[in-house]
Design a protein around this motif. Structure first.
Motif, PDB file in Angstrom:
ATOM      1  N   HIS A 141       0.795  -1.223   0.000  1.00 34.28           N
ATOM      2  CA  HIS A 141       0.000   0.000   0.000  1.00 34.28           C
ATOM      3  C   HIS A 141       0.830   1.276   0.000  1.00 34.28           C
ATOM      4  N   GLY A 142       2.032   1.191   0.497  1.00 39.78           N
ATOM      5  CA  GLY A 142       2.901   2.361   0.513  1.00 39.78           C
ATOM      6  C   GLY A 142       4.307   1.976   0.898  1.00 39.78           C
ATOM      7  N   PRO A 143       5.273   2.863   0.679  1.00 39.20           N
ATOM      8  CA  PRO A 143       6.659   2.574   1.023  1.00 39.20           C
ATOM      9  C   PRO A 143       6.853   2.379   2.526  1.00 39.20           C
ATOM     10  N   GLU A 144       7.778   1.530   2.868  1.00 36.37           N
ATOM     11  CA  GLU A 144       8.218   1.410   4.255  1.00 36.37           C
ATOM     12  C   GLU A 144       9.235   2.512   4.558  1.00 36.37           C
ATOM     13  N   ASP A 145       9.726   2.565   5.787  1.00 34.91           N
ATOM     14  CA  ASP A 145      10.635   3.636   6.185  1.00 34.91           C
ATOM     15  C   ASP A 145      12.017   3.509   5.559  1.00 34.91           C
ATOM     16  N   ASN A 146      12.387   2.311   5.148  1.00 33.13           N
ATOM     17  CA  ASN A 146      13.709   2.089   4.578  1.00 33.13           C
ATOM     18  C   ASN A 146      13.650   0.880   3.655  1.00 33.13           C
ATOM     19  N   TRP A 147      14.691   0.711   2.842  1.00 36.53           N
ATOM     20  CA  TRP A 147      14.669  -0.370   1.856  1.00 36.53           C
ATOM     21  C   TRP A 147      14.792  -1.749   2.490  1.00 36.53           C
ATOM     22  N   ASP A 148      15.477  -1.859   3.628  1.00 40.80           N
ATOM     23  CA  ASP A 148      15.535  -3.165   4.301  1.00 40.80           C
ATOM     24  C   ASP A 148      14.131  -3.644   4.666  1.00 40.80           C
ATOM     25  N   ASP A 149      13.335  -2.754   5.238  1.00 37.54           N
ATOM     26  CA  ASP A 149      11.966  -3.131   5.593  1.00 37.54           C
ATOM     27  C   ASP A 149      11.111  -3.343   4.350  1.00 37.54           C
ATOM     28  N   HIS A 150      11.351  -2.531   3.335  1.00 41.13           N
ATOM     29  CA  HIS A 150      10.614  -2.728   2.078  1.00 41.13           C
ATOM     30  C   HIS A 150      10.782  -4.162   1.586  1.00 41.13           C
ATOM     31  N   PHE A 151      12.014  -4.630   1.558  1.00 39.27           N
ATOM     32  CA  PHE A 151      12.252  -5.964   1.004  1.00 39.27           C
ATOM     33  C   PHE A 151      11.871  -7.086   1.961  1.00 39.27           C
ATOM     34  N   LYS A 152      11.823  -6.800   3.259  1.00 42.76           N
ATOM     35  CA  LYS A 152      11.231  -7.781   4.170  1.00 42.76           C
ATOM     36  C   LYS A 152       9.762  -7.994   3.810  1.00 42.76           C
ATOM     37  N   VAL A 153       9.054  -6.892   3.547  1.00 41.76           N
ATOM     38  CA  VAL A 153       7.654  -6.991   3.128  1.00 41.76           C
ATOM     39  C   VAL A 153       7.550  -7.688   1.776  1.00 41.76           C
ATOM     40  N   TRP A 154       8.358  -7.239   0.828  1.00 43.88           N
ATOM     41  CA  TRP A 154       8.238  -7.754  -0.541  1.00 43.88           C
ATOM     42  C   TRP A 154       8.586  -9.238  -0.623  1.00 43.88           C
ATOM     43  N   ARG A 155       9.648  -9.663   0.046  1.00 50.21           N
ATOM     44  CA  ARG A 155      10.022 -11.087  -0.005  1.00 50.21           C
ATOM     45  C   ARG A 155       8.922 -11.954   0.606  1.00 50.21           C
ATOM     46  N   THR A 156       8.271 -11.436   1.641  1.00 49.27           N
ATOM     47  CA  THR A 156       7.178 -12.188   2.250  1.00 49.27           C
ATOM     48  C   THR A 156       5.983 -12.245   1.301  1.00 49.27           C
ATOM     49  N   MET A 157       5.725 -11.163   0.607  1.00 49.85           N
ATOM     50  CA  MET A 157       4.663 -11.169  -0.394  1.00 49.85           C
ATOM     51  C   MET A 157       4.994 -12.137  -1.531  1.00 49.85           C
ATOM     52  N   GLU A 158       6.262 -12.201  -1.910  1.00 49.47           N
ATOM     53  CA  GLU A 158       6.670 -13.143  -2.952  1.00 49.47           C
ATOM     54  C   GLU A 158       6.390 -14.588  -2.531  1.00 49.47           C
ATOM     55  N   GLU A 159       6.571 -14.872  -1.238  1.00 49.92           N
ATOM     56  CA  GLU A 159       6.254 -16.215  -0.721  1.00 49.92           C
ATOM     57  C   GLU A 159       4.825 -16.610  -1.052  1.00 49.92           C
ATOM     58  N   SER A 160       3.916 -15.653  -0.942  1.00 46.25           N
ATOM     59  CA  SER A 160       2.503 -15.942  -1.169  1.00 46.25           C
ATOM     60  C   SER A 160       2.233 -16.328  -2.619  1.00 46.25           C
ATOM     61  N   VAL A 161       3.007 -15.767  -3.532  1.00 47.44           N
ATOM     62  CA  VAL A 161       2.881 -16.153  -4.942  1.00 47.44           C
ATOM     63  C   VAL A 161       3.410 -17.578  -5.121  1.00 47.44           C
ATOM     64  N   ASP A 162       4.548 -17.862  -4.506  1.00 44.75           N
ATOM     65  CA  ASP A 162       5.115 -19.215  -4.571  1.00 44.75           C
ATOM     66  C   ASP A 162       4.136 -20.253  -4.022  1.00 44.75           C
ATOM     67  N   GLN A 163       3.379 -19.870  -3.006  1.00 43.69           N
ATOM     68  CA  GLN A 163       2.435 -20.796  -2.353  1.00 43.69           C
ATOM     69  C   GLN A 163       1.099 -20.886  -3.080  1.00 43.69           C
ATOM     70  N   GLY A 164       0.904 -20.100  -4.122  1.00 43.32           N
ATOM     71  CA  GLY A 164      -0.344 -20.127  -4.872  1.00 43.32           C
ATOM     72  C   GLY A 164      -1.482 -19.347  -4.244  1.00 43.32           C
ATOM     73  N   LYS A 165      -1.174 -18.545  -3.235  1.00 44.01           N
ATOM     74  CA  LYS A 165      -2.216 -17.757  -2.574  1.00 44.01           C
ATOM     75  C   LYS A 165      -2.483 -16.437  -3.280  1.00 44.01           C
ATOM     76  N   VAL A 166      -1.545 -15.998  -4.086  1.00 44.67           N
ATOM     77  CA  VAL A 166      -1.629 -14.711  -4.776  1.00 44.67           C
ATOM     78  C   VAL A 166      -1.120 -14.894  -6.200  1.00 44.67           C
ATOM     79  N   LYS A 167      -1.790 -14.254  -7.155  1.00 44.57           N
ATOM     80  CA  LYS A 167      -1.391 -14.403  -8.555  1.00 44.57           C
ATOM     81  C   LYS A 167      -0.361 -13.371  -9.003  1.00 44.57           C
TER      82      LYS A 167
END
Length: 318
Positions: A141-167
């Motif tokens: 929904h919006g940027p995190e405070d820093n890129w480390d946190d951004h990619f913590k969010v993004w990598r976790t979101m990527e997991e959901s695609v790998d698991q078939g929960k998100v397209k």
């Protein structure tokens, strides 16, 4: 970077039945997506009415401050049951919202959990609210405070695609081209959506829209009508709307789609819902709303942004 950001009784009319039979393909792009922000307790009824009218794309967020995600789930399932539609007939997009985007008294995940767990909890809440076992699109929904946190969010979101929960995945409220590029270049699963406010303060995202076009990313706009009234309320625009037998707002939606933008349409009017689906039907049947570049420029030049086309090949679009 900081984070930004009772169902209504309705009778199913003959007009609604006719319009719903003309609903466009989920693969069509750009299109109109029904936006659900700020609708509170009316959300379920409005989503129900929108789908009856012919909308098949719905946008929401797991952010109780501004969205009623459970109302979206109630609305789409009620409409789908009535129309005999399956889950695959409805395209649903929601968002993970960072901690700063929430009312501290109403956060849909454990605020003390590690960031990655907050993301996972938000997804599970969204699936529960939306009464589905997968999402068509999940947006940060919006940027995190820093890129480390951004990619913590993004990598976790990527997991959901790998698991078939998100397209697919996307980002929202990113207004600097360098940030969009960095997020894209360093993602394993690339964002397929950029959803931003479409307004003059950001130069109407000309460079970001150009990047989206080059990388097959859907640029979705919000605040599309409210921020750009001068572009479709001047005399020449009103004459053009009359020529094509559409409302000035409908003409501006047609303009946006002609230059590759998918607008979020948050109308609460059943009449406007029908009009907007009629607009889509006309566009998808091949009807042109702008005979030439000069007509398109009557709207575009009034935006007050240089190079508003963002290199869209107008001959192909028109």
């Amino acid at each position: 970077m900081s984070s930004t950001i009772a169902a209504l009784p309705i009778l199913l009319s003959l007009t609604t039945l006719i319009l719903s039979s003309h609903a466009h393909s989920l693969a069509d792009r750009p299109t109109l997506k029904y936006g659900t922000a700020w609708k509170k307790e009316a959300t379920a009824g409005l989503v129900y009415r929108a789908i009856l009218a012919g909308f098949r794309h719905v946008d929401t967020a797991c952010q109780p401050r501004h969205y009623n995600e459970a109302g979206v789930g109630e609305g789409w399932t009620r409409a789908a049951k009535e129309l005999g539609l399956s889950r695959q007939d409805i395209w649903i997009q929601t968002k993970f919202s960072g901690l700063d985007a929430h009312d501290p008294n109403n956060v849909p995940y454990d605020v003390d959990a590690p960031l990655e767990d907050r993301v996972r909890q938000s997804l599970q809440k969204s699936l529960q609210n939306l009464q589905t076992n997968y999402l068509d699109s999940w947006v940060m929904h919006g940027p995190e405070d820093n890129w480390d946190d951004h990619f913590k969010v993004w990598r976790t979101m990527e997991e959901s695609v790998d698991q078939g929960k998100v397209k697919q995945l996307g980002i929202s409220n990113f207004y600097r081209l360098e940030d969009v590029k960095w997020a894209y270049d360093h993602a394993r699963i690339k964002p397929k959506v950029v959803q931003n406010r479409f307004y003059s303060d950001s130069g109407h995202d000309v460079e970001i829209r150009r990047f989206c076009k080059e990388n097959d990313i859907e640029y979705q706009s919000f605040w599309t009508l409210g921020a750009n009234r001068d572009a479709y309320q001047h005399e020449a625009a009103l004459e053009l709307a009359h020529k094509y037998n559409v409302s000035p707002e409908g003409l501006f939606y047609a303009f946006c789609m002609a230059i590759g933008i998918t607008p979020l349409d948050g109308t609460t009017s059943e009449t406007h819902m029908r009009e907007d689906i009629e607009l889509l039907d006309r566009l998808q049947s091949g009807e042109r709303f702008f005979e030439n570049d000069e007509e398109l420029a009557l709207i575009g030049d009034a935006l007050g942004t240089h190079d508003w086309r963002a290199d869209v090949e107008l001959e192909e679009e028109l």
